[in-house]
Design a protein around this motif. Structure first.
Motif, PDB file in Angstrom:
ATOM      1  N   LEU A  91      44.274 -13.459 -14.462  1.00 25.36           N
ATOM      2  CA  LEU A  91      42.851 -13.188 -14.289  1.00 25.36           C
ATOM      3  C   LEU A  91      42.110 -13.208 -15.622  1.00 25.36           C
ATOM      4  O   LEU A  91      41.013 -13.756 -15.735  1.00 25.36           O
ATOM      5  N   ASP A  92      42.708 -12.644 -16.655  1.00 27.19           N
ATOM      6  CA  ASP A  92      42.009 -12.585 -17.943  1.00 27.19           C
ATOM      7  C   ASP A  92      41.928 -13.947 -18.633  1.00 27.19           C
ATOM      8  O   ASP A  92      41.154 -14.133 -19.568  1.00 27.19           O
ATOM      9  N   ASP A  93      42.717 -14.932 -18.161  1.00 30.61           N
ATOM     10  CA  ASP A  93      42.626 -16.279 -18.725  1.00 30.61           C
ATOM     11  C   ASP A  93      41.314 -16.970 -18.357  1.00 30.61           C
ATOM     12  O   ASP A  93      40.974 -18.017 -18.927  1.00 30.61           O
ATOM     13  N   LEU A  94      40.601 -16.397 -17.405  1.00 38.55           N
ATOM     14  CA  LEU A  94      39.293 -16.948 -17.043  1.00 38.55           C
ATOM     15  C   LEU A  94      38.248 -16.692 -18.129  1.00 38.55           C
ATOM     16  O   LEU A  94      37.167 -17.293 -18.119  1.00 38.55           O
ATOM     17  N   GLU A  95      38.564 -15.824 -19.053  1.00 40.88           N
ATOM     18  CA  GLU A  95      37.582 -15.385 -20.054  1.00 40.88           C
ATOM     19  C   GLU A  95      36.951 -16.558 -20.792  1.00 40.88           C
ATOM     20  O   GLU A  95      35.740 -16.594 -21.009  1.00 40.88           O
ATOM     21  N   SER A  96      37.751 -17.533 -21.189  1.00 43.13           N
ATOM     22  CA  SER A  96      37.245 -18.636 -22.014  1.00 43.13           C
ATOM     23  C   SER A  96      36.595 -19.746 -21.194  1.00 43.13           C
ATOM     24  O   SER A  96      36.005 -20.673 -21.756  1.00 43.13           O
ATOM     25  N   LEU A  97      36.684 -19.693 -19.870  1.00 41.97           N
ATOM     26  CA  LEU A  97      36.190 -20.784 -19.025  1.00 41.97           C
ATOM     27  C   LEU A  97      34.785 -20.473 -18.520  1.00 41.97           C
ATOM     28  O   LEU A  97      34.542 -20.321 -17.319  1.00 41.97           O
ATOM     29  N   ARG A 137      49.278 -21.103 -17.993  1.00 45.01           N
ATOM     30  CA  ARG A 137      48.274 -20.430 -18.814  1.00 45.01           C
ATOM     31  C   ARG A 137      47.541 -21.408 -19.732  1.00 45.01           C
ATOM     32  O   ARG A 137      46.461 -21.107 -20.245  1.00 45.01           O
ATOM     33  N   GLU A 138      48.134 -22.594 -19.930  1.00 38.39           N
ATOM     34  CA  GLU A 138      47.519 -23.604 -20.792  1.00 38.39           C
ATOM     35  C   GLU A 138      46.130 -24.012 -20.299  1.00 38.39           C
ATOM     36  O   GLU A 138      45.329 -24.545 -21.068  1.00 38.39           O
ATOM     37  N   ILE A 139      45.850 -23.745 -19.043  1.00 38.19           N
ATOM     38  CA  ILE A 139      44.544 -24.115 -18.485  1.00 38.19           C
ATOM     39  C   ILE A 139      43.414 -23.444 -19.258  1.00 38.19           C
ATOM     40  O   ILE A 139      42.301 -23.988 -19.358  1.00 38.19           O
ATOM     41  N   LYS A 140      43.678 -22.304 -19.836  1.00 32.26           N
ATOM     42  CA  LYS A 140      42.613 -21.586 -20.552  1.00 32.26           C
ATOM     43  C   LYS A 140      42.126 -22.358 -21.780  1.00 32.26           C
ATOM     44  O   LYS A 140      41.058 -22.058 -22.325  1.00 32.26           O
ATOM     45  N   HIS A 147      35.233 -11.530 -17.212  1.00 32.39           N
ATOM     46  CA  HIS A 147      33.791 -11.665 -17.457  1.00 32.39           C
ATOM     47  C   HIS A 147      33.120 -12.620 -16.459  1.00 32.39           C
ATOM     48  O   HIS A 147      32.429 -13.556 -16.849  1.00 32.39           O
ATOM     49  N   LEU A 148      33.341 -12.368 -15.177  1.00 35.11           N
ATOM     50  CA  LEU A 148      32.767 -13.248 -14.158  1.00 35.11           C
ATOM     51  C   LEU A 148      31.245 -13.258 -14.205  1.00 35.11           C
ATOM     52  O   LEU A 148      30.604 -14.250 -13.850  1.00 35.11           O
ATOM     53  N   LYS A 149      30.664 -12.170 -14.655  1.00 38.13           N
ATOM     54  CA  LYS A 149      29.199 -12.093 -14.677  1.00 38.13           C
ATOM     55  C   LYS A 149      28.593 -13.094 -15.651  1.00 38.13           C
ATOM     56  O   LYS A 149      27.420 -13.468 -15.517  1.00 38.13           O
ATOM     57  N   LYS A 150      29.370 -13.547 -16.616  1.00 41.30           N
ATOM     58  CA  LYS A 150      28.861 -14.526 -17.577  1.00 41.30           C
ATOM     59  C   LYS A 150      28.895 -15.946 -17.023  1.00 41.30           C
ATOM     60  O   LYS A 150      28.272 -16.839 -17.597  1.00 41.30           O
ATOM     61  N   LYS A 151      29.597 -16.148 -15.937  1.00 41.75           N
ATOM     62  CA  LYS A 151      29.798 -17.501 -15.421  1.00 41.75           C
ATOM     63  C   LYS A 151      28.690 -17.837 -14.411  1.00 41.75           C
ATOM     64  O   LYS A 151      28.894 -17.815 -13.204  1.00 41.75           O
ATOM     65  N   LYS A 152      27.525 -18.177 -14.967  1.00 39.45           N
ATOM     66  CA  LYS A 152      26.342 -18.346 -14.129  1.00 39.45           C
ATOM     67  C   LYS A 152      26.386 -19.604 -13.262  1.00 39.45           C
ATOM     68  O   LYS A 152      25.568 -19.758 -12.354  1.00 39.45           O
ATOM     69  N   GLY A 153      27.332 -20.499 -13.519  1.00 37.59           N
ATOM     70  CA  GLY A 153      27.426 -21.713 -12.705  1.00 37.59           C
ATOM     71  C   GLY A 153      28.160 -21.510 -11.396  1.00 37.59           C
ATOM     72  O   GLY A 153      28.073 -22.349 -10.486  1.00 37.59           O
ATOM     73  N   GLU A 182      39.182 -24.282  -8.483  1.00 33.06           N
ATOM     74  CA  GLU A 182      38.770 -23.731  -7.197  1.00 33.06           C
ATOM     75  C   GLU A 182      39.577 -22.514  -6.761  1.00 33.06           C
ATOM     76  O   GLU A 182      39.004 -21.504  -6.362  1.00 33.06           O
ATOM     77  N   TRP A 183      40.897 -22.606  -6.797  1.00 31.02           N
ATOM     78  CA  TRP A 183      41.729 -21.504  -6.300  1.00 31.02           C
ATOM     79  C   TRP A 183      42.631 -20.982  -7.406  1.00 31.02           C
ATOM     80  O   TRP A 183      43.335 -21.747  -8.067  1.00 31.02           O
ATOM     81  N   VAL A 184      42.619 -19.670  -7.580  1.00 34.71           N
ATOM     82  CA  VAL A 184      43.489 -19.032  -8.581  1.00 34.71           C
ATOM     83  C   VAL A 184      44.228 -17.879  -7.921  1.00 34.71           C
ATOM     84  O   VAL A 184      43.597 -16.980  -7.350  1.00 34.71           O
ATOM     85  N   ASN A 185      45.558 -17.901  -7.990  1.00 29.70           N
ATOM     86  CA  ASN A 185      46.350 -16.760  -7.536  1.00 29.70           C
ATOM     87  C   ASN A 185      46.440 -15.782  -8.694  1.00 29.70           C
ATOM     88  O   ASN A 185      47.302 -15.897  -9.567  1.00 29.70           O
ATOM     89  N   ALA A 186      45.524 -14.835  -8.702  1.00 28.16           N
ATOM     90  CA  ALA A 186      45.472 -13.865  -9.797  1.00 28.16           C
ATOM     91  C   ALA A 186      46.591 -12.843  -9.711  1.00 28.16           C
ATOM     92  O   ALA A 186      46.699 -11.959 -10.572  1.00 28.16           O
ATOM     93  N   GLY A 187      47.428 -12.957  -8.688  1.00 30.84           N
ATOM     94  CA  GLY A 187      48.542 -12.021  -8.546  1.00 30.84           C
ATOM     95  C   GLY A 187      49.890 -12.665  -8.786  1.00 30.84           C
ATOM     96  O   GLY A 187      50.929 -12.092  -8.452  1.00 30.84           O
ATOM     97  N   ASP A 188      49.899 -13.876  -9.354  1.00 33.74           N
ATOM     98  CA  ASP A 188      51.165 -14.553  -9.640  1.00 33.74           C
ATOM     99  C   ASP A 188      51.891 -13.801 -10.763  1.00 33.74           C
ATOM    100  O   ASP A 188      51.376 -13.663 -11.876  1.00 33.74           O
ATOM    101  N   ASP A 189      53.102 -13.302 -10.470  1.00 34.94           N
ATOM    102  CA  ASP A 189      53.793 -12.443 -11.437  1.00 34.94           C
ATOM    103  C   ASP A 189      54.716 -13.209 -12.388  1.00 34.94           C
ATOM    104  O   ASP A 189      55.427 -12.610 -13.196  1.00 34.94           O
ATOM    105  N   ARG A 190      54.699 -14.548 -12.333  1.00 38.61           N
ATOM    106  CA  ARG A 190      55.494 -15.312 -13.279  1.00 38.61           C
ATOM    107  C   ARG A 190      54.844 -15.263 -14.662  1.00 38.61           C
ATOM    108  O   ARG A 190      53.630 -15.389 -14.788  1.00 38.61           O
TER     109      ARG A 190
END
Length: 965
Positions: free
Chosen positions: A705-711, A679-682, A736-742, A691-699
């Motif tokens: 998925l919500d850690d993408l918010e700040s990126l 989670r430190e990646i956030k 908030h994927l819609k904010k990630k225009k890149g 490039e690849w995120v396993n948004a279903g990792d239960d550890r």
């Protein structure tokens, strides 16, 4: 290159002085005076660098002085980087302590900040290095006075003698340009009322490719001599002087040298001679990119009669565009046979048949080294003309072209003109490419990340480093420094696009030789086949870049570690045990590295001594399938910008402390789906690539998925895999994927146990994963919902869409409305029974009226339909009266590839006429009915012969449904 290095060091020195004043803290004790003196001396030397660069071409003493200046600039850059890294490390460690003691107040933070700077202030080793460098620079500064350099306020290009061309040519000495000559002659002779007069055509290509020769062939073509009333040849060269060029045109028209000095008067005289005449003007060797300088002359030349033409030769596409060229003709390389004909014509001139026969085989190999570049063929041919022993020819064959004195005298000066036309940072970017082997497929993104690592790209508030790198790449490509460029929009398959491969290129072998020539003192390659092998080459201890090839039994020789100043290193190895033995010493000794490529090396473990590479910005560990763990020590590389662990498919986790890598911009992790992302990646606010995120990792500690918010700076590819736990829809909203225009490429992979509950879940989750409208590529796999979200139709920039295993959907969105969709793959559906006018984006308002846009699928070039197991028909748009409702709608105007596979229930006779008429081999008959009857008869014949209805479409794909243009 020295200019760019000195400029970079100056910026760092000035930045450190400014920081010291701002913070009122002595960052390194006792060096304030030295830093100020260094700054002054670098400023004074920068002012004379242009003159020094020019003089070093003919003065070895100046060249040696320049090398000393570059070496001290590199060393200064290392020390300053060590200084700023120490400050950054102190800040990061302090932040960690503050975070751990969240009860501290603001007052404590201020006290702790002072402590951090006191900690940096005792860095005695940095102070010693700076004082040593100051003494070395004093010596170099004194030496420069001997050379009497002239100070320039503005950069001037290096003085390299420019050849002056004339229109005369010996046709018998030209090989392999007839087809290109005829094509250009045809363009010059073709009359058209649609184009302005004079029509401008350009020949574009790299130095030495034969642009001027081709222009001469065209100029002397008999057809043109009779077609044009006046022909004019002007060698423009650089700098672009309007008055000089205008005088040259007038002199050609009057056969005399006009004694005129004002541009206005000269242009008036030109108009008097050319007014109402059909003329051909050749402007050879144009460099000027500023269209304004060309405008007045261009307006004057519009006085010619219709059919007048201007033919321009240039090395730069941007010049052709600035001049308003209607047609840009990119000249190609000579064929193997044409190269050989030209080579043998020169090399064997005056030889007997017996002498020639003895060396013909090796001569063909030498000619092939030139890779179709006529200037190189001529250079090597003339070099060998006086050499008649096989030993001499073999020596030329075995030697690198860049090491030949003849190349330095006759070949490289032509390329040096293009090189000197580049800005200092662009020269660095080009020169870096010497590190690649010949014919290497260069990945554009990795190349730009390497440029970033070495400090060639300076970020500004208006433009980040990646965008600047894209601009630099375009500049180099437009000047033919790169070739064989494969872009997304033409040669890259959809599957490659989905996984982030965007653009590759190569360098022409001779251009690569020139890059090696430019960096001959700084870049070297070595191949080690055994542990006892010794290099036959002398390796300079001041070398900065290297590529090492290790055989399975090879090992780096001890003397390699003496090259302690290396900044860029690429190691190619296929022996895991070999590289395992090498890495500890490599990390301990080569501590100046900025970029390190250890991809495909069978690495099993990264030793913790990697923490000593404090300057490292780029680390490529990709495609090491045996690598399972990364050490926490890697997270002490605070300057790291790019970490590539792609295709390390056995990697178990990314280090927990990755949040310390505050400068990390690119984390390439494709095909590492089982690796735990913490989670430190956030915390990585600079991150552009994940490039690849396993948004279903239960550890619990896993990135969610919500850690993408700040990126919000993410760009390029984002693949979300929902493997494992059921992903929370609320988490998806927070992303908030819609904010990630890149983000221009998105891959959504749904997976889990089958069940009715998944239908609603997948629909709700996909709905909240709406991307920014900038998205160009979308791939959705194993979606269990019954409908697709409406936001798909808001993706107005979408170019590639792939829907795979969308099992419950009975109908598709009106995809025909997407204005830029080029490729569409529909694969794996068990409920879709019919495609029709709704799919095309044509809406029926009532039974007999159609409301639609004028074009359905306006840009689609490729359509794949596969494993649509219940699909029976394609509605052809006929209403109940048997009339065609969509007769006025243009459908699939750009379609080039239409493939159907494994659709067993499809009734082929339902394929509509607007598809049939595009099939090769089916010309329209007198009526639509006859055309359709012929097509259906052919289909039935194929079906009967195969007796495999379920696979008939696979056969049809190769037989006549596969379209090609």
């Amino acid at each position: 290159m020295a200019d760019a290095l000195v400029s970079k060091v100056l910026e760092e020195l000035i930045s450190i002085i400014a920081s010291e004043i701002e913070q009122e803290v002595s960052l390194v004790v006792g060096v304030k005076k030295e830093v100020q003196m260094l700054t002054t001396q670098f400023q004074l030397m920068k002012a004379v660098l242009v003159d020094a660069e020019n003089k070093q071409l003919k003065n070895d003493a100046v060249k040696l002085w320049m090398q000393k200046l570059k070496n001290i600039s590199y060393d200064m850059d290392d020390v300053l980087d060590e200084w700023t890294t120490a400050i950054q490390k102190s800040q990061i460690m302090g932040d960690e302590r503050v975070s751990a003691k969240n009860k501290w107040k603001v007052r404590c933070l201020i006290c702790f900040s002072c402590f951090r700077f006191r900690e940096v202030g005792v860095r005695h080793d940095i102070a010693v290095k700076i004082k040593d460098l100051s003494e070395r620079l004093d010596i170099i500064f004194d030496e420069q006075r001997v050379f009497n350099f002239v100070s320039f306020q503005k950069e001037t290009k290096q003085e390299v003698e420019r050849p002056i061309s004339a229109s005369f040519i010996d046709m018998t000495k030209v090989q392999g340009r007839d087809q290109e000559k005829n094509a250009i002659v045809e363009k010059l002779l073709t009359e058209s009322s649609q184009t302005p007069s004079p029509h401008i055509i350009s020949i574009v290509g790299m130095g030495g490719i034969g642009k001027t020769t081709l222009a001469k062939l065209v100029y002397n073509e008999d057809k043109l001599k009779t077609h044009f009333e006046t022909r004019i040849w002007v060698c423009v060269s650089d700098p672009f002087d309007e008055i000089k060029i205008a005088k040259a045109i007038l002199e050609s028209l009057t056969n005399g040298a006009p004694n005129l000095h004002e541009l206005q008067t000269i242009l008036q005289n030109i108009q008097q001679f050319l007014g109402g005449k059909r003329f051909l003007l050749i402007l050879d060797d144009v460099w000027e990119e500023n269209s304004a300088k060309w405008e007045q002359l261009k307006d004057c030349l519009s006085c010619g009669s219709p059919g007048s033409r201007i033919l321009v030769t240039t090395r730069k596409e941007i010049v052709a565009s600035a001049m308003g060229c209607i047609d840009i003709y990119e000249i190609g390389q000579l064929s193997v046979e044409d190269s050989w004909s030209l080579f043998s014509q020169i090399a064997f001139f005056g030889w007997s048949d017996g002498e020639r026969k003895q060396l013909e085989d090796i001569g063909r190999k030498i000619a092939s080294k030139c890779k179709g570049l006529p200037l190189a063929v001529k250079t090597l041919g003339s070099l060998l003309q006086s050499k008649k022993s096989k030993k001499e020819w073999q020596s030329i064959m075995d030697n690198e072209v860049w090491k030949l004195e003849k190349a330095e005298v006759d070949l490289f000066p032509h390329l040096l003109l293009s090189y000197n036309d580049l800005s200092p940072p662009l020269r660095q970017c080009f020169s870096y490419c010497a590190i690649f082997p010949k014919d290497h497929l260069i990945d554009k993104q990795k190349l730009i990340e390497s440029w970033m690592a070495h400090g060639y790209l300076k970020e500004t508030p208006r433009m980040d480093m990646e965008t600047l790198g894209e601009e630099y790449f375009k500049h180099l490509a437009s000047r033919s420094f790169f070739q064989d460029i494969n872009r997304v929009d033409n040669n890259i398959p959809l599957e490659a696009i989905l996984f982030g491969i965007s653009c590759t290129c190569k360098m022409h072998d001779i251009v690569h030789d020139f890059a090696q020539y430019i960096t001959r003192d700084e870049c070297f390659s070595m191949e080690v086949r055994s542990s006892v092998e010794q290099s036959t080459e002398y390796i300079r201890k001041e070398a900065r870049y290297s590529r090492i090839v290790l055989a399975e039994e090879g090992s780096l020789p001890d003397y390699f570690y003496d090259v302690k100043k290396l900044r860029g290193l690429v190691i190619q190895s296929k022996g895991g045990s070999v590289i395992k033995a090498v890495l500890p010493s490599l990390f301990s000794e080569l501590t100046c590295l900025r970029s390190l490529d250890l991809s495909c090396c069978d690495i099993e473990e990264i030793p913790p001594t990697i923490r000593q590479l404090i300057h490292l910005r780029q680390l490529d560990l990709s495609t090491n399938s045996e690598l399972k763990l990364l050490p926490e020590a890697l997270c002490e590389l605070y300057n790291l910008q790019t970490l590539d662990i792609g295709d390390c498919n056995n990697l178990e986790k990314v280090p927990d402390g990755i949040g310390k890598l505050v400068n990390l911009r690119h984390l390439h992790n494709s095909y590492t789906i089982d690796a735990l992302l913490p989670r430190e990646i956030k915390k990585l606010s600079c991150l552009r690539t994940l490039e690849w995120v396993n948004a279903g990792d239960d550890r619990e500690e896993a990135f969610s998925l919500d850690d993408l918010e700040s990126l919000n700076l993410l760009q390029g590819l984002l693949a979300l895999m929902f493997l494992g736990k059921v992903s929370n829809v609320d988490e998806g909203k927070k992303a908030h994927l819609k904010k990630k225009k890149g983000i221009d490429t998105m891959h959504l992979y749904f997976h889990g146990e089958e069940g009715n509950w998944r239908i609603n879940h997948d629909e709700e989750l996909l709905e909240v994963l709406e991307p920014h409208p900038n998205l160009e590529v979308l791939n959705i796999v194993r979606y269990e919902g019954t409908v697709f979200p409406g936001w798909i139709m808001s993706l107005i920039n979408l170019r590639h869409l792939k829907l795979v295993t969308f099992t419950n959907c009975e109908k598709l969105p009106p995809l025909g409305k997407l204005p830029f969709l080029e490729e569409l793959d529909l694969v794996g559906n068990y409920r879709l029974k019919k495609l029709g006018i709704e799919f095309l984006g044509i809406e029926t308002s009532n039974q007999h009226e159609i409301s639609s846009s004028a074009v359905a699928f306006p840009k689609l070039t490729r359509l794949l339909l596969r494993k649509l197991e219940e699909w029976e028909e394609w509605d052809d748009g006929m209403n109940t009266d048997g009339e065609e409702d969509i007769a006025n709608v243009t459908i699939l105007p750009c379609l080039r590839s239409f493939n159907i596979f494994e659709c067993p229930k499809l009734k082929l006779e339902t394929l509509p006429y607007y598809l049939v008429r595009k099939l090769p081999g089916f010309e329209d008959c007198s009526t639509k009915e006859e055309t359709m009857a012929r097509a259906r008869a052919q289909w039935q014949k194929v079906i009967s012969s195969l007796h495999l209805v379920s696979y008939v479409s696979s056969f049809l794909s190769s037989y006549f449904i596969g379209l090609s243009q």
